[in-house]
Design a protein around this motif. Structure first.
Motif, PDB file in Angstrom:
ATOM      1  N   ARG A  85       0.905  -1.243  -0.027  1.00  0.00           N
ATOM      2  CA  ARG A  85      -0.057   0.094   0.060  1.00  0.00           C
ATOM      3  C   ARG A  85       0.882   1.220   0.050  1.00  0.00           C
ATOM      4  NH1 ARG A  85      -4.298   2.641  -1.993  1.00  0.00           N
ATOM      5  NH2 ARG A  85      -5.357   4.101  -0.563  1.00  0.00           N
ATOM      6  N   ILE A  86       2.082   1.105   0.788  1.00  0.00           N
ATOM      7  CA  ILE A  86       3.050   2.347   0.798  1.00  0.00           C
ATOM      8  C   ILE A  86       3.497   2.681  -0.654  1.00  0.00           C
ATOM      9  CG2 ILE A  86       5.072   3.267   1.678  1.00  0.00           C
ATOM     10  CD1 ILE A  86       4.553   1.794   4.332  1.00  0.00           C
ATOM     11  N   VAL A  87       3.672   1.458  -1.380  1.00  0.00           N
ATOM     12  CA  VAL A  87       4.432   1.566  -2.500  1.00  0.00           C
ATOM     13  C   VAL A  87       3.407   2.192  -3.593  1.00  0.00           C
ATOM     14  CG1 VAL A  87       5.362   0.396  -4.499  1.00  0.00           C
ATOM     15  CG2 VAL A  87       6.228  -0.004  -2.294  1.00  0.00           C
ATOM     16  N   GLN A  88       2.007   1.649  -3.614  1.00  0.00           N
ATOM     17  CA  GLN A  88       1.041   2.252  -4.256  1.00  0.00           C
ATOM     18  C   GLN A  88       0.921   3.640  -4.272  1.00  0.00           C
ATOM     19  OE1 GLN A  88      -2.694   0.725  -3.189  1.00  0.00           O
ATOM     20  NE2 GLN A  88      -3.543   0.737  -5.480  1.00  0.00           N
ATOM     21  N   LEU A  89       0.905   4.356  -2.962  1.00  0.00           N
ATOM     22  CA  LEU A  89       0.660   5.607  -2.662  1.00  0.00           C
ATOM     23  C   LEU A  89       1.727   6.495  -3.058  1.00  0.00           C
ATOM     24  CD1 LEU A  89      -1.109   5.358   0.775  1.00  0.00           C
ATOM     25  CD2 LEU A  89      -2.105   5.944  -1.361  1.00  0.00           C
ATOM     26  N   GLY A 105       1.372   9.342  -5.840  1.00  0.00           N
ATOM     27  CA  GLY A 105       1.831  10.789  -5.626  1.00  0.00           C
ATOM     28  C   GLY A 105       2.899  11.128  -6.598  1.00  0.00           C
ATOM     29  N   ARG A 106       3.489  10.403  -7.219  1.00  0.00           N
ATOM     30  CA  ARG A 106       4.614  10.826  -8.189  1.00  0.00           C
ATOM     31  C   ARG A 106       3.658  11.306  -9.479  1.00  0.00           C
ATOM     32  NH1 ARG A 106       8.679   6.236  -6.812  1.00  0.00           N
ATOM     33  NH2 ARG A 106       9.869   7.348  -4.977  1.00  0.00           N
ATOM     34  N   ARG A 107       2.677  10.481  -9.964  1.00  0.00           N
ATOM     35  CA  ARG A 107       1.888  10.743 -10.922  1.00  0.00           C
ATOM     36  C   ARG A 107       1.289  11.958 -10.856  1.00  0.00           C
ATOM     37  NH1 ARG A 107      -0.914   4.871 -12.018  1.00  0.00           N
ATOM     38  NH2 ARG A 107       0.931   3.673 -12.640  1.00  0.00           N
ATOM     39  N   ARG A 108       0.714  12.530  -9.733  1.00  0.00           N
ATOM     40  CA  ARG A 108       0.115  13.850  -9.564  1.00  0.00           C
ATOM     41  C   ARG A 108       0.924  14.915  -9.794  1.00  0.00           C
ATOM     42  NH1 ARG A 108      -3.309  15.391  -5.243  1.00  0.00           N
ATOM     43  NH2 ARG A 108      -4.385  16.381  -6.915  1.00  0.00           N
ATOM     44  N   PRO A 109       0.614  15.681 -10.501  1.00  0.00           N
ATOM     45  CA  PRO A 109       1.363  17.053 -10.613  1.00  0.00           C
ATOM     46  C   PRO A 109       1.360  18.043  -9.189  1.00  0.00           C
ATOM     47  CG  PRO A 109      -0.166  17.179 -12.051  1.00  0.00           C
ATOM     48  CD  PRO A 109      -0.449  15.965 -11.490  1.00  0.00           C
ATOM     49  N   VAL A 110       2.563  18.383  -8.410  1.00  0.00           N
ATOM     50  CA  VAL A 110       2.459  19.147  -7.655  1.00  0.00           C
ATOM     51  C   VAL A 110       1.561  20.308  -7.392  1.00  0.00           C
ATOM     52  CG1 VAL A 110       3.888  20.537  -5.823  1.00  0.00           C
ATOM     53  CG2 VAL A 110       4.979  18.666  -7.132  1.00  0.00           C
ATOM     54  N   ALA A 111       1.352  21.068  -8.508  1.00  0.00           N
ATOM     55  CA  ALA A 111       0.345  22.124  -8.437  1.00  0.00           C
ATOM     56  C   ALA A 111      -1.196  21.758  -8.697  1.00  0.00           C
ATOM     57  CB  ALA A 111       0.712  23.033  -9.576  1.00  0.00           C
TER      58      ALA A 111
END
Length: 130
Positions: free
Chosen positions: A99-103, A107-113
């Motif tokens: 689950r941690i790896v999945q999150l 999180g990396r796929r989402r743009p920060v902005a």
């Protein structure tokens, strides 16, 4: 019934001091906690847990026959129980790790902005028109 008891009244403060002034520590500089101090506490707790485990293993020294996934053998009872506990912890840790790896991947796929994961709540319009 019982008669009313008289309780001695506390005396009023004298010389500007209250009764609890002796409990208050004077202002002194505090030393911030350090990583080394935290590491020291963790090492002491870890040593205490290891001592308890050693006592457990030594007190349960009777040999028992253990069969697991085709492996057979005789082990001391304390060691067999300790191994079962370790395998149980690992069995619980596997889904948590997945689950941690999945999150992290999400999180990396989402743009920060992009902002928070949930939409902000909108407040209802004021019916009074203020």
């Amino acid at each position: 019934m019982t008669a009313a008891q008289k309780h001695p009244r506390s005396s009023p403060p004298t010389n500007g001091h209250t009764r609890h002034d002796h409990l208050v520590e004077p202002d002194r500089p505090t030393v911030p906690r350090s990583r080394a101090g935290g590491l020291w506490v963790a090492a002491v707790v870890f040593a205490f847990v290891l001592l308890l485990l050693l006592i457990f293993v030594l007190q349960n020294g009777q040999r028992v026959h253990v069969s697991f996934l085709g492996a057979d053998g005789n082990l001391p009872l304390g060691v067999a129980l300790l191994l079962a506990a370790v395998f149980g912890v690992l069995l619980v840790a596997l889904p948590g790790t997945a689950r941690i790896v999945q999150l992290r991947i999400l999180g990396r796929r989402r743009p920060v902005a992009a902002g928070p994961l949930t939409a902000p709540m909108s407040l209802p319009d004021d019916p009074a028109g203020r």
